[in-house]
Design a protein around this motif. Structure first.
Motif, PDB file in Angstrom:
ATOM      1  N   LEU A  19       1.085  -1.176  -0.056  1.00 38.54           N
ATOM      2  CA  LEU A  19      -0.054  -0.110   0.261  1.00 38.54           C
ATOM      3  C   LEU A  19       0.926   1.113   0.064  1.00 38.54           C
ATOM      4  CD1 LEU A  19      -2.946   0.770   0.404  1.00 38.54           C
ATOM      5  CD2 LEU A  19      -2.645   0.688   2.663  1.00 38.54           C
ATOM      6  N   PHE A  20       0.194   2.194  -0.856  1.00 40.78           N
ATOM      7  CA  PHE A  20       1.170   3.574  -0.923  1.00 40.78           C
ATOM      8  C   PHE A  20       0.708   4.660  -0.359  1.00 40.78           C
ATOM      9  CE2 PHE A  20       3.240   0.530  -3.703  1.00 40.78           C
ATOM     10  CZ  PHE A  20       4.442   0.797  -3.829  1.00 40.78           C
ATOM     11  N   GLN A  21      -0.479   4.952  -0.851  1.00 38.45           N
ATOM     12  CA  GLN A  21      -1.298   6.251  -0.279  1.00 38.45           C
ATOM     13  C   GLN A  21      -2.773   5.826  -0.617  1.00 38.45           C
ATOM     14  OE1 GLN A  21      -2.930   8.474  -2.491  1.00 38.45           O
ATOM     15  NE2 GLN A  21      -1.892   8.522  -4.462  1.00 38.45           N
ATOM     16  N   TYR A  22      -3.527   6.626   0.299  1.00 36.32           N
ATOM     17  CA  TYR A  22      -5.041   6.398   0.187  1.00 36.32           C
ATOM     18  C   TYR A  22      -5.630   7.833   0.672  1.00 36.32           C
ATOM     19  CZ  TYR A  22      -3.176   5.038   4.951  1.00 36.32           C
ATOM     20  OH  TYR A  22      -2.354   5.208   6.071  1.00 36.32           O
ATOM     21  N   GLY A  23      -6.990   8.030   0.438  1.00 38.44           N
ATOM     22  CA  GLY A  23      -7.641   9.139   0.867  1.00 38.44           C
ATOM     23  C   GLY A  23      -9.105   9.066   0.014  1.00 38.44           C
ATOM     24  N   TRP A  24      -9.878  10.179   0.542  1.00 40.76           N
ATOM     25  CA  TRP A  24     -11.082  10.340  -0.077  1.00 40.76           C
ATOM     26  C   TRP A  24     -11.124  12.002  -0.509  1.00 40.76           C
ATOM     27  CZ3 TRP A  24     -14.066  14.061   2.226  1.00 40.76           C
ATOM     28  CH2 TRP A  24     -13.617  14.130   3.641  1.00 40.76           C
ATOM     29  N   GLU A  25     -11.985  12.148  -1.171  1.00 46.35           N
ATOM     30  CA  GLU A  25     -12.255  13.643  -1.823  1.00 46.35           C
ATOM     31  C   GLU A  25     -13.630  13.869  -2.356  1.00 46.35           C
ATOM     32  OE1 GLU A  25     -10.143  17.263  -3.792  1.00 46.35           O
ATOM     33  OE2 GLU A  25      -9.270  15.280  -4.194  1.00 46.35           O
ATOM     34  N   GLN A  26     -14.330  14.967  -1.713  1.00 40.70           N
ATOM     35  CA  GLN A  26     -15.600  15.662  -2.263  1.00 40.70           C
ATOM     36  C   GLN A  26     -14.993  16.663  -3.167  1.00 40.70           C
ATOM     37  OE1 GLN A  26     -19.242  15.240  -2.036  1.00 40.70           O
ATOM     38  NE2 GLN A  26     -18.265  16.429  -3.937  1.00 40.70           N
ATOM     39  N   CYS A  27     -14.773  16.317  -4.602  1.00 41.74           N
ATOM     40  CA  CYS A  27     -14.422  17.442  -5.403  1.00 41.74           C
ATOM     41  C   CYS A  27     -15.372  18.483  -5.688  1.00 41.74           C
ATOM     42  CB  CYS A  27     -14.426  16.636  -6.825  1.00 41.74           C
ATOM     43  SG  CYS A  27     -12.847  15.228  -6.678  1.00 41.74           S
ATOM     44  N   VAL A  28     -14.885  19.662  -5.889  1.00 40.91           N
ATOM     45  CA  VAL A  28     -15.474  20.754  -6.457  1.00 40.91           C
ATOM     46  C   VAL A  28     -15.990  20.607  -7.723  1.00 40.91           C
ATOM     47  CG1 VAL A  28     -14.247  22.301  -4.962  1.00 40.91           C
ATOM     48  CG2 VAL A  28     -13.248  21.825  -7.126  1.00 40.91           C
ATOM     49  N   PRO A  29     -16.869  21.466  -8.371  1.00 42.87           N
ATOM     50  CA  PRO A  29     -17.135  21.206  -9.732  1.00 42.87           C
ATOM     51  C   PRO A  29     -16.144  21.513 -10.808  1.00 42.87           C
ATOM     52  CG  PRO A  29     -18.953  22.580  -8.545  1.00 42.87           C
ATOM     53  CD  PRO A  29     -17.836  22.174  -7.840  1.00 42.87           C
ATOM     54  N   LEU A  30     -16.116  20.556 -11.741  1.00 40.76           N
ATOM     55  CA  LEU A  30     -15.113  20.482 -12.946  1.00 40.76           C
ATOM     56  C   LEU A  30     -13.793  20.213 -12.324  1.00 40.76           C
ATOM     57  CD1 LEU A  30     -16.244  23.338 -15.055  1.00 40.76           C
ATOM     58  CD2 LEU A  30     -16.892  20.894 -15.302  1.00 40.76           C
ATOM     59  N   TYR A  31     -13.387  19.847 -11.052  1.00 40.29           N
ATOM     60  CA  TYR A  31     -12.086  19.567 -10.506  1.00 40.29           C
ATOM     61  C   TYR A  31     -11.500  18.447 -11.569  1.00 40.29           C
ATOM     62  CZ  TYR A  31      -8.196  17.607  -8.046  1.00 40.29           C
ATOM     63  OH  TYR A  31      -6.774  17.023  -7.488  1.00 40.29           O
ATOM     64  N   SER A  32     -10.179  18.628 -11.919  1.00 37.05           N
ATOM     65  CA  SER A  32      -9.658  17.727 -12.811  1.00 37.05           C
ATOM     66  C   SER A  32      -8.169  17.398 -12.479  1.00 37.05           C
ATOM     67  CB  SER A  32      -9.779  18.181 -14.360  1.00 37.05           C
ATOM     68  OG  SER A  32      -9.203  17.390 -15.163  1.00 37.05           O
ATOM     69  N   PHE A  33      -7.622  16.131 -12.630  1.00 37.35           N
ATOM     70  CA  PHE A  33      -6.586  15.729 -12.418  1.00 37.35           C
ATOM     71  C   PHE A  33      -6.106  14.767 -13.580  1.00 37.35           C
ATOM     72  CE2 PHE A  33      -3.017  12.926 -10.510  1.00 37.35           C
ATOM     73  CZ  PHE A  33      -2.472  14.001  -9.602  1.00 37.35           C
ATOM     74  N   GLY A  34      -4.899  15.345 -14.027  1.00 39.92           N
ATOM     75  CA  GLY A  34      -4.115  14.729 -15.168  1.00 39.92           C
ATOM     76  C   GLY A  34      -4.040  15.882 -16.410  1.00 39.92           C
ATOM     77  N   PRO A  35      -3.429  15.246 -17.541  1.00 40.52           N
ATOM     78  CA  PRO A  35      -2.993  13.975 -17.826  1.00 40.52           C
ATOM     79  C   PRO A  35      -1.795  13.679 -16.825  1.00 40.52           C
ATOM     80  CG  PRO A  35      -3.053  15.190 -19.811  1.00 40.52           C
ATOM     81  CD  PRO A  35      -3.131  16.136 -18.795  1.00 40.52           C
ATOM     82  N   PHE A  36      -1.732  12.460 -16.204  1.00 42.72           N
ATOM     83  CA  PHE A  36      -0.718  11.925 -15.353  1.00 42.72           C
ATOM     84  C   PHE A  36      -0.460  10.488 -15.463  1.00 42.72           C
ATOM     85  CE2 PHE A  36       1.015  11.075 -11.146  1.00 42.72           C
ATOM     86  CZ  PHE A  36       1.807  12.086 -11.056  1.00 42.72           C
ATOM     87  N   VAL A  37       0.715   9.979 -15.247  1.00 42.59           N
ATOM     88  CA  VAL A  37       1.231   8.443 -15.289  1.00 42.59           C
ATOM     89  C   VAL A  37       1.466   7.968 -13.923  1.00 42.59           C
ATOM     90  CG1 VAL A  37       2.645   6.801 -16.306  1.00 42.59           C
ATOM     91  CG2 VAL A  37       1.839   8.949 -17.535  1.00 42.59           C
ATOM     92  N   ARG A  38       0.907   6.937 -13.365  1.00 41.35           N
ATOM     93  CA  ARG A  38       1.179   6.274 -12.031  1.00 41.35           C
ATOM     94  C   ARG A  38       2.175   5.183 -12.228  1.00 41.35           C
ATOM     95  NH1 ARG A  38      -0.681   9.052  -7.561  1.00 41.35           N
ATOM     96  NH2 ARG A  38      -2.416  10.569  -8.202  1.00 41.35           N
ATOM     97  N   ASN A  39       3.064   4.856 -11.011  1.00 39.22           N
ATOM     98  CA  ASN A  39       4.166   3.965 -11.325  1.00 39.22           C
ATOM     99  C   ASN A  39       3.155   2.614 -10.350  1.00 39.22           C
ATOM    100  OD1 ASN A  39       6.270   5.485 -12.089  1.00 39.22           O
ATOM    101  ND2 ASN A  39       6.540   6.336 -10.043  1.00 39.22           N
TER     102      ASN A  39
END
Length: 287
Positions: A19-39
C-alpha cells in the motif's frame, strides 16, 4: 475548496500486497487531475456524484468513461489518464494506491486491466463492501501497517467477489517465485554490500532480464528496494532498541555512518538522531 483526507503508507516492505497512499475527496465542480502517469495501481470508488475518466488502453488508444455512484475505475502503472468531476453533480470518491506480487492477478480476477478499467458491481449493495474496506483504510491511518495491509486484502477480496466482470483466479506466474527468491536473499544479506548482479545470479537469471522483471513486479528497481529495506530496517531498530546508530547502520549495510545519515535524511526528512528523538517522545515520523 475540496473536502479531502490523504495519507501516505509507512515505508514497510510487504511483498504480496503493498500500500502506498490512500484518501477520499469531495471534489468541487469540474475539478480535474491529469494527464498523469502512475507507477502503481490506483483504484477509485465513486461514493456519490458524477465524473469522467479518460485513459489509454493497451494499444495506446484513448477512451472516455462516464461514472456514477457505486462504480469504480482502475488506473494501471504507466497508463496515461485524466479524470474530472461533473459540473453540476461533482463526485466524491475514495482511492487506494497499491501493488505487489499478487495485485495483478487479483485485479485480473475482478476483470480489471489496462483495457478494462471500469468496476461495476453485481448490485449497488454488493459494491458497498468494497467502499467500506476502502474507507476503513482511509479512516485508520494510525493503525499498524500489517493491519492496513490486511484490510487491503479484504478490499481486493470484495472487489473480486462483487465484480460483474469477474474471471477465474489464475495461478501465480513463475516470475513471482523468482522475485520471492530474490527478496528472501536480499533480506538475509541486508547487512552486507550485495549487488544487483549477485541477486540476479542467485535466481540464475540474466541481470538485465532480472532487473526488468523486478521493476515490473515490485514497482521499483532492485537497488531502490535494497535501499528501502536497509532504511526501514534501521528505522525499526532505532525504535525498538537502544543500540548506537552507528551499530545499527553497520548491521543494515552502511559501514560509513555519514553515508547512512545522508541516505536516511533523503527518505525520512530528518537525520537518524533527530528522527529517533522525535519518535521516542511520541511524535509521528515524517511521511
Amino acid at each position: 475548496m475540496s473536502d479531502y483526507s490523504f495519507s501516505v503508507f509507512p515505508n514497510d516492505n510487504f511483498l504480496d500486497f503493498r500500500l502506498f497512499q490512500y484518501g477520499w475527496e469531495q471534489c468541487v465542480p469540474l475539478y480535474s487531475f491529469g494527464p498523469f502517469v502512475r507507477n502503481h495501481y490506483l483504484f477509485h470508488y465513486v461514493i456519490s456524484g458524477q465524473g469522467t475518466l479518460m485513459s489509454t488502453n493497451a494499444k495506446g488508444d484513448s477512451h472516455t468513461y462516464r461514472l456514477g455512484p457505486g462504480q469504480g475505475f482502475l488506473i494501471c502503472p504507466g497508463q496515461v489518464n485524466t479524470y474530472s468531476a461533473d459540473e453540476e453533480d461533482p463526485w466524491k470518491y475514495v482511492w487506494l494506491e497499491f501493488d505487489g506480487l499478487r495485485a495483478s492477478s487479483c485485479l485480473n480476477a475482478a476483470g480489471l486491466d489496462l483495457s478494462h478499467p471500469i468496476y461495476r458491481p453485481g448490485s449497488r449493495q454488493s459494491g458497498d463492501g468494497v467502499c467500506e474496506q476502502m474507507l476503513y483504510i482511509t479512516d485508520h491511518p494510525n493503525t499498524s501497517p500489517l493491519h492496513l495491509v490486511a484490510h487491503l486484502c479484504l478490499f481486493l477480496d470484495e472487489l473480486v467477489r462483487t465484480s460483474s466482470s469477474r474471471r477465474a483466479l489464475q495461478n501465480r506466474p513463475l516470475r513471482d517465485f523468482y522475485i520471492q527468491e530474490a527478496v528472501t536473499f536480499i533480506q538475509q544479506n541486508i547487512h552486507r554490500g550485495i549487488t544487483v548482479e549477485e541477486v540476479a545470479g542467485v535466481c540464475k537469471l540474466n541481470r538485465n532480464y532480472f532487473s526488468k522483471m523486478f521493476k515490473e513486479v515490485m514497482g521499483c528497481t532492485t537497488q531502490e528496494f535494497m535501499i528501502q529495506l536497509r532504511l526501514s530496517t534501521a528505522a525499526e531498530q532505532m525504535l525498538t532498541t537502544n543500540d548506537l546508530i552507528g551499530d545499527i547502520a553497520r548491521r543494515c549495510g552502511y559501514p560509513n555512518q555519514l553515508h547512512f545519515s545522508q541516505a536516511f535524511k533523503n527518505v525520512y526528512g530528518l537525520s537518524p538522531r533527530e528522527w529517533r528523538k522525535e519518535n521516542k517522545r511520541g511524535g509521528r515520523a515524517p511521511e
